[in-house]
Design a protein around this motif. Sequence first.
Motif, PDB file in Angstrom:
ATOM      1  N   LYS A 184       6.518   8.098   4.049  1.00 14.09           N
ATOM      2  CA  LYS A 184       7.026   7.221   2.824  1.00 14.09           C
ATOM      3  C   LYS A 184       7.008   8.052   1.212  1.00 14.09           C
ATOM      4  N   ASN A 185       5.935   9.007   1.429  1.00 14.67           N
ATOM      5  CA  ASN A 185       5.713   9.671   0.275  1.00 14.67           C
ATOM      6  C   ASN A 185       5.998  11.046   0.257  1.00 14.67           C
ATOM      7  N   ASP A 187       8.682  12.840  -0.768  1.00 14.56           N
ATOM      8  CA  ASP A 187       9.081  13.635  -1.939  1.00 14.56           C
ATOM      9  C   ASP A 187       8.010  13.985  -2.956  1.00 14.56           C
ATOM     10  N   TYR A 188       6.773  13.243  -2.976  1.00 14.73           N
ATOM     11  CA  TYR A 188       5.702  13.576  -3.778  1.00 14.73           C
ATOM     12  C   TYR A 188       4.802  14.595  -3.232  1.00 14.73           C
ATOM     13  N   GLU A 344      10.656  13.759  -7.111  1.00 17.90           N
ATOM     14  CA  GLU A 344       9.563  13.434  -8.402  1.00 17.90           C
ATOM     15  C   GLU A 344       8.231  13.088  -7.953  1.00 17.90           C
ATOM     16  N   VAL A 346       5.962  10.805  -7.797  1.00 18.10           N
ATOM     17  CA  VAL A 346       5.731   9.687  -8.091  1.00 18.10           C
ATOM     18  C   VAL A 346       5.267   9.183  -6.778  1.00 18.10           C
ATOM     19  N   ILE A 347       3.980   8.545  -6.892  1.00 18.85           N
ATOM     20  CA  ILE A 347       3.453   8.033  -5.298  1.00 18.85           C
ATOM     21  C   ILE A 347       4.311   6.760  -5.146  1.00 18.85           C
ATOM     22  N   ARG A 348       4.942   6.624  -4.007  1.00 22.17           N
ATOM     23  CA  ARG A 348       5.970   5.402  -3.760  1.00 22.17           C
ATOM     24  C   ARG A 348       4.952   4.265  -3.114  1.00 22.17           C
ATOM     25  N   ALA A 349       3.831   4.753  -2.247  1.00 23.02           N
ATOM     26  CA  ALA A 349       3.197   3.577  -1.627  1.00 23.02           C
ATOM     27  C   ALA A 349       1.704   4.094  -1.472  1.00 23.02           C
TER      28      ALA A 349
END
Length: 356
Positions: A184-185, A187-188, A344, A346-349
């Motif tokens: 889920k994360n 990209d981070y 980016e 950014v933590i998505r979840a």
Amino acid sequence: MALLAEITHRCPLQCPYCSNPVELARTAAEMGTGEWLRLIDEAASLGILQIHFSGGEPMARSDLPRLVRHARAAGLYTNLITSGVLLDRERLEALTEAGIDHVQISIQDTDPANADKISAYPNGLVKKRAAALLVHEAGLALTINAVVHRQNLDRLHEMIAFAEAVGAERIEVAHVQYYGWALKNRDYLMPTIDQLEAATALVEAERRRLGGRLVIDYVIPDYYARRPKACMGGWGRRFINVSPTGNVLPCHAAETIPNLTFANLRERSLAEIWENDPAFAAFRGTDWMPAACRACDRREIDWGGCRCQALALTGDAAAMDPACDRSDLHGSLFALAQKAAGGEPVIRAYRRIGVK
């Protein structure tokens, strides 16, 4: 060889790369003390040598010392896999008296602010350091588990120094692997190729400098690998994972495979599941492999790689692991890693019950 006992999914940390499934077990569904004691007896009878108490955070269960004592009496080597934030002197003394052999403490970063951000837990690094020093003072074997990714990899040198300073015998530098919360994360978390190459060079240099005083285990992200890893020593070959609710799994991510049903200890014995369960037989050995894998000279080295990763990346758990450079998808996997590494920050979840 070993049983990974995930005795709870409860955890005060909410790390966005957690290896727990996205569907976390609620407290009311966890196996009770008596059920875990019975499992320990069955594990010893089966010939298992080690038990790793994990979670979630295993110290969230008040019966942990009793489980450790029972495992030690059954002749099992006992390891505690913990975040360390709940491990104070009194609780460590109880575990030491119960017979714990080894403690593994995870760190999120050596920068306190970033460690707090990653774990969503305040002042965690201070508590982890204090816990690690207590373990060393008690004379127990100590491993530091440094989970590394794009947001902390530039401080790997400091993480190794942390392990030295607290008296650890071993540090596991484990790049995040991408399924569950980490997927889920991605990209981070995905490191750049430059970060990975610098980290690999640093590990090699530090191994030479340390000369075995501090053992460094190093696991790179599969997305950048040329060969797949023998996940859990091969599906259903060396390890058994038990979930908080009693499901028996070949690895902690196996429940992501939708067409497999896993047996439960509340209904069947551990030995029967290990020896006869269709889910354990599904990818055990080499007969299940695609023809190219069956013909490969590494078929009994990597055992086909990671089935959960093959599923996540190809939609087919029986496909060739794209981490292998003999896969037609290997180049696409590398390109995906590079794209994710530019994502980016950014933590998505965060890891939280109810998050999808």
